[in-house]
Write an enzyme that holds these catalytic residues in place. Sequence first.
Site, PDB file in Angstrom:
ATOM      1  N   CYS A  53       2.778 -10.787  -0.198  1.00 18.69           N
ATOM      2  CA  CYS A  53       2.199 -11.340  -1.426  1.00 18.69           C
ATOM      3  C   CYS A  53       3.278 -12.018  -2.272  1.00 18.69           C
ATOM      4  O   CYS A  53       4.352 -11.460  -2.483  1.00 18.69           O
ATOM      5  CB  CYS A  53       1.527 -10.222  -2.219  1.00 18.69           C
ATOM      6  SG  CYS A  53       0.720 -10.837  -3.705  1.00 18.69           S
ATOM      7  N   CYS A  57       4.621  -7.963  -8.902  1.00 18.42           N
ATOM      8  CA  CYS A  57       4.227  -6.683  -9.523  1.00 18.42           C
ATOM      9  C   CYS A  57       5.250  -5.616  -9.120  1.00 18.42           C
ATOM     10  O   CYS A  57       5.376  -5.300  -7.926  1.00 18.42           O
ATOM     11  CB  CYS A  57       2.820  -6.306  -9.080  1.00 18.42           C
ATOM     12  SG  CYS A  57       1.649  -7.689  -9.214  1.00 18.42           S
ATOM     13  N   CYS A  60       4.598  -2.733  -6.630  1.00 20.52           N
ATOM     14  CA  CYS A  60       3.796  -2.965  -5.420  1.00 20.52           C
ATOM     15  C   CYS A  60       4.623  -3.183  -4.160  1.00 20.52           C
ATOM     16  O   CYS A  60       5.444  -4.114  -4.077  1.00 20.52           O
ATOM     17  CB  CYS A  60       2.870  -4.159  -5.621  1.00 20.52           C
ATOM     18  SG  CYS A  60       1.738  -4.352  -4.218  1.00 20.52           S
ATOM     19  N   CYS A  97     -14.255  -0.450  -0.360  1.00 20.44           N
ATOM     20  CA  CYS A  97     -13.496  -1.396  -1.177  1.00 20.44           C
ATOM     21  C   CYS A  97     -12.449  -2.111  -0.329  1.00 20.44           C
ATOM     22  O   CYS A  97     -11.592  -1.465   0.292  1.00 20.44           O
ATOM     23  CB  CYS A  97     -12.834  -0.640  -2.319  1.00 20.44           C
ATOM     24  SG  CYS A  97     -11.867  -1.723  -3.382  1.00 20.44           S
ATOM     25  N   CYS A 128     -17.084  -3.433  -2.701  1.00 20.75           N
ATOM     26  CA  CYS A 128     -16.120  -3.739  -3.749  1.00 20.75           C
ATOM     27  C   CYS A 128     -14.999  -4.536  -3.089  1.00 20.75           C
ATOM     28  O   CYS A 128     -14.691  -4.318  -1.913  1.00 20.75           O
ATOM     29  CB  CYS A 128     -15.577  -2.435  -4.337  1.00 20.75           C
ATOM     30  SG  CYS A 128     -14.293  -2.699  -5.580  1.00 20.75           S
ATOM     31  N   CYS A 188     -14.730  -3.263 -11.999  1.00 14.04           N
ATOM     32  CA  CYS A 188     -13.902  -2.075 -11.780  1.00 14.04           C
ATOM     33  C   CYS A 188     -12.524  -2.450 -12.327  1.00 14.04           C
ATOM     34  O   CYS A 188     -11.860  -3.325 -11.778  1.00 14.04           O
ATOM     35  CB  CYS A 188     -13.837  -1.758 -10.289  1.00 14.04           C
ATOM     36  SG  CYS A 188     -12.651  -0.463  -9.899  1.00 14.04           S
ATOM     37  N   ARG A 260     -12.160   6.858 -12.193  1.00 13.67           N
ATOM     38  CA  ARG A 260     -11.679   7.239 -10.851  1.00 13.67           C
ATOM     39  C   ARG A 260     -10.251   7.770 -10.900  1.00 13.67           C
ATOM     40  O   ARG A 260      -9.336   7.099 -11.379  1.00 13.67           O
ATOM     41  CB  ARG A 260     -11.769   6.036  -9.902  1.00 13.67           C
ATOM     42  CG  ARG A 260     -11.335   6.391  -8.464  1.00 13.67           C
ATOM     43  CD  ARG A 260     -11.621   5.292  -7.443  1.00 13.67           C
ATOM     44  NE  ARG A 260     -12.994   4.876  -7.546  1.00 13.67           N
ATOM     45  CZ  ARG A 260     -13.369   3.671  -7.956  1.00 13.67           C
ATOM     46  NH1 ARG A 260     -12.479   2.754  -8.248  1.00 13.67           N
ATOM     47  NH2 ARG A 260     -14.644   3.379  -8.046  1.00 13.67           N
TER      48      ARG A 260
HETATM   49  N1  SAM Z   1      -3.547  -8.300  -4.960  1.00 11.92           N
HETATM   50  C1  SAM Z   1      -4.654  -7.939  -5.748  1.00 11.92           C
HETATM   51  C2  SAM Z   1      -4.291  -7.726  -7.203  1.00 11.92           C
HETATM   52  O1  SAM Z   1      -3.162  -7.392  -7.505  1.00 11.92           O
HETATM   53  O2  SAM Z   1      -5.197  -7.862  -8.034  1.00 11.92           O
HETATM   54  C3  SAM Z   1      -5.420  -6.731  -5.231  1.00 11.92           C
HETATM   55  C4  SAM Z   1      -4.692  -5.526  -4.669  1.00 11.92           C
HETATM   56  S1  SAM Z   1      -3.597  -4.668  -5.784  1.00 11.92           S
HETATM   57  C5  SAM Z   1      -2.709  -3.685  -4.650  1.00 11.92           C
HETATM   58  C6  SAM Z   1      -4.682  -3.633  -6.727  1.00 11.92           C
HETATM   59  C7  SAM Z   1      -4.098  -2.658  -7.710  1.00 11.92           C
HETATM   60  O3  SAM Z   1      -3.476  -1.580  -7.024  1.00 11.92           O
HETATM   61  C8  SAM Z   1      -3.030  -3.124  -8.662  1.00 11.92           C
HETATM   62  O4  SAM Z   1      -3.532  -3.847  -9.757  1.00 11.92           O
HETATM   63  C9  SAM Z   1      -2.431  -1.802  -9.135  1.00 11.92           C
HETATM   64  O5  SAM Z   1      -3.143  -1.327 -10.258  1.00 11.92           O
HETATM   65  C10 SAM Z   1      -2.664  -0.882  -7.933  1.00 11.92           C
HETATM   66  N2  SAM Z   1      -1.393  -0.510  -7.284  1.00 11.92           N
HETATM   67  C11 SAM Z   1      -0.665  -1.269  -6.434  1.00 11.92           C
HETATM   68  N3  SAM Z   1       0.455  -0.627  -6.043  1.00 11.92           N
HETATM   69  C12 SAM Z   1       0.445   0.579  -6.663  1.00 11.92           C
HETATM   70  C13 SAM Z   1       1.329   1.679  -6.678  1.00 11.92           C
HETATM   71  N4  SAM Z   1       2.472   1.670  -5.997  1.00 11.92           N
HETATM   72  N5  SAM Z   1       0.995   2.763  -7.414  1.00 11.92           N
HETATM   73  C14 SAM Z   1      -0.161   2.777  -8.133  1.00 11.92           C
HETATM   74  N6  SAM Z   1      -1.035   1.759  -8.158  1.00 11.92           N
HETATM   75  C15 SAM Z   1      -0.747   0.666  -7.447  1.00 11.92           C
HETATM   76  C1  DTB Z   2      -6.841   0.586  -7.753  1.00 18.36           C
HETATM   77  O1  DTB Z   2      -6.903   0.667  -8.996  1.00 18.36           O
HETATM   78  N1  DTB Z   2      -6.078   1.366  -6.984  1.00 18.36           N
HETATM   79  C2  DTB Z   2      -6.214   0.998  -5.583  1.00 18.36           C
HETATM   80  C3  DTB Z   2      -7.325  -0.078  -5.640  1.00 18.36           C
HETATM   81  N2  DTB Z   2      -7.528  -0.276  -7.040  1.00 18.36           N
HETATM   82  C4  DTB Z   2      -7.209  -1.301  -4.885  1.00 18.36           C
HETATM   83  C5  DTB Z   2      -4.942   0.599  -4.935  1.00 18.36           C
HETATM   84  C6  DTB Z   2      -3.875   1.643  -4.981  1.00 18.36           C
HETATM   85  C7  DTB Z   2      -2.725   1.155  -4.182  1.00 18.36           C
HETATM   86  C8  DTB Z   2      -1.631   2.166  -4.058  1.00 18.36           C
HETATM   87  C9  DTB Z   2      -0.473   1.645  -3.288  1.00 18.36           C
HETATM   88  C10 DTB Z   2      -0.769   1.292  -1.855  1.00 18.36           C
HETATM   89  O2  DTB Z   2      -1.401   2.092  -1.115  1.00 18.36           O
HETATM   90  O3  DTB Z   2      -0.328   0.215  -1.431  1.00 18.36           O
HETATM   91 FE1  SF4 Z   3       0.334  -8.874  -4.781  1.00 16.89          FE
HETATM   92 FE2  SF4 Z   3       0.671  -6.252  -4.961  1.00 16.89          FE
HETATM   93 FE3  SF4 Z   3       0.682  -7.720  -7.165  1.00 16.89          FE
HETATM   94 FE4  SF4 Z   3      -1.617  -7.396  -5.802  1.00 16.89          FE
HETATM   95  S1  SF4 Z   3      -0.456  -5.795  -6.850  1.00 16.89           S
HETATM   96  S2  SF4 Z   3      -0.821  -9.308  -6.649  1.00 16.89           S
HETATM   97  S3  SF4 Z   3      -0.819  -7.291  -3.698  1.00 16.89           S
HETATM   98  S4  SF4 Z   3       2.186  -7.837  -5.484  1.00 16.89           S
END
Ligand code: SAM
Ligand code: DTB
Ligand code: SF4
Length: 327
Positions: A53, A57, A60, A97, A128, A188, A260
Site C-alpha cells: 500500500c 499509516c 500499518c 468483511c 462489508c 462502520c 466492536r
Molecule cells: N486500506 C484501507 C484503509 O486504510 O481504509 C482498508 C484497510 S485498513 C488495514 C483498515 C483499518 O485497520 C485502519 O483504518 C486501522 O484502523 C486498522 N488497523 C490497521 N493496522 C492496524 C494495527 N496494526 N493495529 C490496529 N488497527 C489497525
Molecule cells: C477495523 O477497524 N479493524 C480491522 C478492520 N477494521 C478492517 C483491521 C484490523 C487490522 C489489524 C492489523 C492487521 O491484521 O493487519
Molecule cells: Fe494502506 Fe494500511 Fe493505511 Fe489502509 S491502513 S491505507 S492498508 S497503509
Amino acid sequence: MPHPHAWTLADVQALLDLPLNDLLYRAHGVHREHFDPNEIQLSTLLSVKTGGCPEDCHYCPQSLRYASGIDSEPLLPLDAVVERAQQAKAAGATRFCMGAAYRGPKERDLAKIIEYISAVKALGLETCATLGLLDEAQARRLAAAGLDYYNHNLDTSEAYYPEIITTRSYADRLKTLEHVRQAGMRVCCGGIVGLGETVKDRAELLLALSRLDPPPESVPINELVPVPGTPLAHTPKTDPIEFVRVIAVARILMPRAHVRLSAGRSTMSRELQALCFFAGANSIFYGEKLLTTPNNDTDQDHELFAALGLRPEAFPPADSGMDVHAG
Ligand code: SAM
Ligand code: DTB
Ligand code: SF4
C-alpha cells in the site's frame, strides 16, 4: 442526559474520567436499553488484497514504506473469496468483511470486488468492505452491488491524525464517509487506541464519531497491534482499564451502534474481554486472522461465550434480505 448531538468535548472528557464503577454502570445501562446484553455479533475478516500500500499509516504493516515482512498479494480469485466466506458462515459468522490495502480502489479492482460482494451476499451473509477512499460513483456502485457496510475509520483525533498519517487527510476520510452514506450504505467507523494519543485525543475521536450524522451503525474500537518494522512498533501498551473506558464511552455516545471489540483482542485476557462486553461491546472479529495479524482461536472464543453465557447473533442476520422462513 443530553441529546446525542448535544455532547460537548468537556462532557466526553468527564465521562472518560468517571470513577470506573460509575462509568461501567452507566454504559451497561445504556447497553441494556438498546440491545440484548447476552448477544454478540460475529464478523469475519478476509484480506482480499494484501500489502504494497502506498499510504504511510504509521501503525500499518501493509504500507510498502515499512519493512514489516508482509508479502504483497494481488486480488484473490473469486472462488477463494467465496470459499472463505462459506467457511465463515459455517463457523457462525453473520458478516463477512473484505479488506484491501489500497489508498482507494482502481477501476479494474473495483469490478472484481463487486463480483465478490454479489457472491458473498448470495450466501446470505451481510457484506462489508474496507477499501480506502471512495469517490461518489464508486460508493454508488458498491451499494448497487449489495454492499451492506463500508468500513472506514477516523482512527484518532483530528489533532493527532497528522502524527499518524500524512498521505491523506481527516477531511478526505470524512468525504468518503459522506459518499458511503449518500449511496445508502451503513457506516462502520471507529478508531485505534494506543497510538501514543492523549486522553483528550480519545475524547475528540469519540465525539467526532458520535457527531457523524447519522452516527455509525458499527464502531470498531481497535487496540494498536504493534507490528515490528512499523513506526509504532515500540509504542507503550495501553492500560487495559483505559481501553475499557473507551468502549464504555463509545457505548454511551452511540447507544444504537454495534461497538466492536476489534484488533488487539488476541492479547487480552478473558477477564478483560468480559469487562469490554459489560461496558457495551457487542461485536467482535471472529476467525483466526484479522487482515495480516493473528486473531483469537475460534474454539477459545466459543469457550469464552459459554463461560459468559453469550450467544452469537442468530443466522440469518436481521438485515440479510434472506427469507427467514424459507427452507
Ligand atoms: N486500506 C484501507 C484503509 O486504510 O481504509 C482498508 C484497510 S485498513 C488495514 C483498515 C483499518 O485497520 C485502519 O483504518 C486501522 O484502523 C486498522 N488497523 C490497521 N493496522 C492496524 C494495527 N496494526 N493495529 C490496529 N488497527 C489497525
Ligand atoms: C477495523 O477497524 N479493524 C480491522 C478492520 N477494521 C478492517 C483491521 C484490523 C487490522 C489489524 C492489523 C492487521 O491484521 O493487519
Ligand atoms: Fe494502506 Fe494500511 Fe493505511 Fe489502509 S491502513 S491505507 S492498508 S497503509
